[in-house]
Design an enzyme around this catalytic site. Structure first.
Site, PDB file in Angstrom:
ATOM      1  N   SER A  87      21.109 -42.102 -55.970  1.00 21.47           N
ATOM      2  CA  SER A  87      19.988 -41.649 -56.801  1.00 21.47           C
ATOM      3  C   SER A  87      19.954 -42.539 -58.032  1.00 21.47           C
ATOM      4  CB  SER A  87      20.246 -40.204 -57.228  1.00 21.47           C
ATOM      5  OG  SER A  87      19.419 -39.834 -58.313  1.00 21.47           O
ATOM      6  N   TYR A 119      25.351 -32.808 -59.857  1.00 22.25           N
ATOM      7  CA  TYR A 119      24.494 -33.727 -59.096  1.00 22.25           C
ATOM      8  C   TYR A 119      24.715 -35.169 -59.568  1.00 22.25           C
ATOM      9  CZ  TYR A 119      20.363 -35.643 -56.804  1.00 22.25           C
ATOM     10  OH  TYR A 119      19.523 -36.408 -56.007  1.00 22.25           O
ATOM     11  N   LYS A 147      26.394 -38.323 -57.469  1.00 29.17           N
ATOM     12  CA  LYS A 147      25.649 -39.541 -57.131  1.00 29.17           C
ATOM     13  C   LYS A 147      26.349 -40.791 -57.673  1.00 29.17           C
ATOM     14  CE  LYS A 147      22.476 -37.628 -54.643  1.00 29.17           C
ATOM     15  NZ  LYS A 147      22.416 -37.925 -53.197  1.00 29.17           N
TER      16      LYS A 147
HETATM   17  P1  NAD Z   1      15.076 -32.708 -49.106  1.00 25.39           P
HETATM   18  O1  NAD Z   1      15.634 -31.398 -49.559  1.00 25.39           O
HETATM   19  O2  NAD Z   1      13.649 -32.780 -48.755  1.00 25.39           O
HETATM   20  O3  NAD Z   1      15.917 -33.275 -47.890  1.00 25.39           O
HETATM   21  C1  NAD Z   1      17.306 -33.158 -47.814  1.00 25.39           C
HETATM   22  C2  NAD Z   1      17.674 -32.717 -46.419  1.00 25.39           C
HETATM   23  O4  NAD Z   1      19.096 -32.564 -46.353  1.00 25.39           O
HETATM   24  C3  NAD Z   1      17.057 -31.347 -46.072  1.00 25.39           C
HETATM   25  O5  NAD Z   1      16.354 -31.435 -44.840  1.00 25.39           O
HETATM   26  C4  NAD Z   1      18.270 -30.428 -45.961  1.00 25.39           C
HETATM   27  O6  NAD Z   1      18.137 -29.403 -44.994  1.00 25.39           O
HETATM   28  C5  NAD Z   1      19.360 -31.416 -45.594  1.00 25.39           C
HETATM   29  N1  NAD Z   1      20.700 -30.901 -45.877  1.00 25.39           N
HETATM   30  C6  NAD Z   1      21.107 -30.180 -46.950  1.00 25.39           C
HETATM   31  N2  NAD Z   1      22.405 -29.860 -46.822  1.00 25.39           N
HETATM   32  C7  NAD Z   1      22.825 -30.403 -45.648  1.00 25.39           C
HETATM   33  C8  NAD Z   1      24.053 -30.413 -44.957  1.00 25.39           C
HETATM   34  N3  NAD Z   1      25.131 -29.795 -45.452  1.00 25.39           N
HETATM   35  N4  NAD Z   1      24.138 -31.067 -43.771  1.00 25.39           N
HETATM   36  C9  NAD Z   1      23.051 -31.682 -43.262  1.00 25.39           C
HETATM   37  N5  NAD Z   1      21.849 -31.706 -43.859  1.00 25.39           N
HETATM   38  C10 NAD Z   1      21.740 -31.061 -45.043  1.00 25.39           C
HETATM   39  O7  NAD Z   1      15.422 -33.723 -50.270  1.00 25.39           O
HETATM   40  P2  NAD Z   1      15.226 -35.310 -50.394  1.00 25.39           P
HETATM   41  O8  NAD Z   1      14.699 -35.544 -51.735  1.00 25.39           O
HETATM   42  O9  NAD Z   1      14.529 -35.889 -49.239  1.00 25.39           O
HETATM   43  O10 NAD Z   1      16.749 -35.760 -50.418  1.00 25.39           O
HETATM   44  C11 NAD Z   1      17.282 -36.796 -49.604  1.00 25.39           C
HETATM   45  C12 NAD Z   1      18.339 -37.539 -50.391  1.00 25.39           C
HETATM   46  O11 NAD Z   1      17.703 -38.268 -51.439  1.00 25.39           O
HETATM   47  C13 NAD Z   1      19.362 -36.629 -51.076  1.00 25.39           C
HETATM   48  O12 NAD Z   1      20.650 -37.208 -50.970  1.00 25.39           O
HETATM   49  C14 NAD Z   1      18.896 -36.595 -52.514  1.00 25.39           C
HETATM   50  O13 NAD Z   1      19.930 -36.306 -53.414  1.00 25.39           O
HETATM   51  C15 NAD Z   1      18.388 -38.020 -52.664  1.00 25.39           C
HETATM   52  N6  NAD Z   1      17.476 -38.240 -53.776  1.00 25.39           N
HETATM   53  C16 NAD Z   1      16.256 -37.624 -53.808  1.00 25.39           C
HETATM   54  C17 NAD Z   1      15.413 -37.855 -54.885  1.00 25.39           C
HETATM   55  C18 NAD Z   1      14.061 -37.230 -54.972  1.00 25.39           C
HETATM   56  O14 NAD Z   1      13.421 -37.322 -56.010  1.00 25.39           O
HETATM   57  N7  NAD Z   1      13.572 -36.602 -53.921  1.00 25.39           N
HETATM   58  C19 NAD Z   1      15.818 -38.710 -55.928  1.00 25.39           C
HETATM   59  C20 NAD Z   1      17.049 -39.298 -55.865  1.00 25.39           C
HETATM   60  C21 NAD Z   1      17.871 -39.072 -54.774  1.00 25.39           C
END
Ligand code: NAD
Length: 257
Positions: free
Chosen positions: A130, A144, A148
């Site tokens: 992230s 969080y 990260k």
């Molecule tokens: P999201 O919640 O839409 O998707 C995350 C997915 O991970 C979900 O489908 C959830 O069911 C799954 N998940 C949660 N716990 C789990 C587990 N124990 N085992 C397997 N799957 C699991 O969120 P996203 O934003 O698409 O997140 C994806 C990645 O991107 C994450 O690592 C998040 O921290 C990172 N991220 C997201 C953002 C943002 O703004 N969306 C920014 C920086 C980093």
């Protein structure tokens, strides 16, 4: 030219939603066969809780059984939680963030890296960190943010363990519209399919850092400048300062010097 993943097999954890699902769709459109895994299985998604090492091992087994190869693993599953002032945060929730965001990534690397190393063809592991690995983008989210930063450190370390034909890189999203982002951020969050478009060529090019949100460099500079200022003040460079450098010492040992 758009990225071509024809003939390649990709596995994405957390693939049922947000970034994982959008990346899966982009990879499919670019010719890859894609295995999506998430907490709960469905017709298109294999059930796998990444915080359980045995479940991740089983996912790797399944991928090789089904496809005979894996070219790309994206350790994407992640959660938020354990927020609030650090001393008021719910410890159990904060630990759970590490179970998924950090240990989930570690489990993915541990299950897939040796199998990828044993394949003769090139392959890659990308771990989703992230912008919160580079600076504190959101306040009161210590678990969080620390998780990260840990993903970045883990991936940088993994790079040194892998043979040359297995790449490891860190994906560094800024705000992307997903299940994780709150309603309030909709106007500043990047659409997930647009995000997938930006990162796909970087994944194809086996970048060390996969980046997207241009203003990150400004936020990042604040820490870098503070660090440089601290060194200038209290530990300025001098002739022979390499004498206490661990990395250089280890290199000398390796070279037999
Ligand atoms: P999201 O919640 O839409 O998707 C995350 C997915 O991970 C979900 O489908 C959830 O069911 C799954 N998940 C949660 N716990 C789990 C587990 N124990 N085992 C397997 N799957 C699991 O969120 P996203 O934003 O698409 O997140 C994806 C990645 O991107 C994450 O690592 C998040 O921290 C990172 N991220 C997201 C953002 C943002 O703004 N969306 C920014 C920086 C980093």
């Amino acid at each position: 030219m758009s990225a071509d993943f024809s003939g390649q097999v990709a596995v994405i954890t957390g693939g049922a939603g947000g970034i994982g699902r959008a990346l899966g769709a982009a990879l499919k459109a670019a010719g890859a066969q894609v295995l999506l895994a998430d907490l709960h299985g469905s017709d298109d998604v294999v059930a796998c809780d990444v915080s359980d090492p045995a479940a991740v091992e089983a996912l790797a087994e399944l991928a090789w059984q089904r496809f005979g190869r894996v070219d790309l693993l994206v350790n994407n599953a992640g959660i938020s939680g354990g927020g609030g002032r650090l001393w008021k945060a719910d410890f159990a929730a904060a630990r759970q963030v590490f179970e998924v965001n950090f240990w989930g990534v570690w489990h993915g690397c541990a299950a897939f890296a040796p199998r990828m190393a044993a394949q003769e063809h090139p392959s890659a592991i990308f771990n989703v960190a992230s912008e919160n690995a580079l600076f504190c983008a959101v306040p009161r989210a210590a678990a969080y943010i620390a998780s990260k930063h840990a993903v970045l450190g883990l991936t940088e370390s993994l790079r040194e363990d892998l043979p040359p034909h297995v790449h490891a890189g860190t994906i560094i999203p800024g705000w992307v519209l997903s299940g994780l982002t709150r309603e309030g951020g909709r106007e500043v969050a990047m659409p997930a399919d647009r995000y997938a478009e930006i990162i796909l060529p970087q994944i194809a090019a086996r970048e060390r850092f996969v980046v997207s949100h241009a203003y990150n460099v400004v936020q990042m500079a604040e820490r870098t400048e503070a660090l440089e200022a601290a060194f200038a003040r209290s530990a300025p460079r001098y002739d022979g300062d390499i004498e206490y450098d661990v990395r250089a010492y280890i290199e000398r040992l390796k070279a037999g010097g």
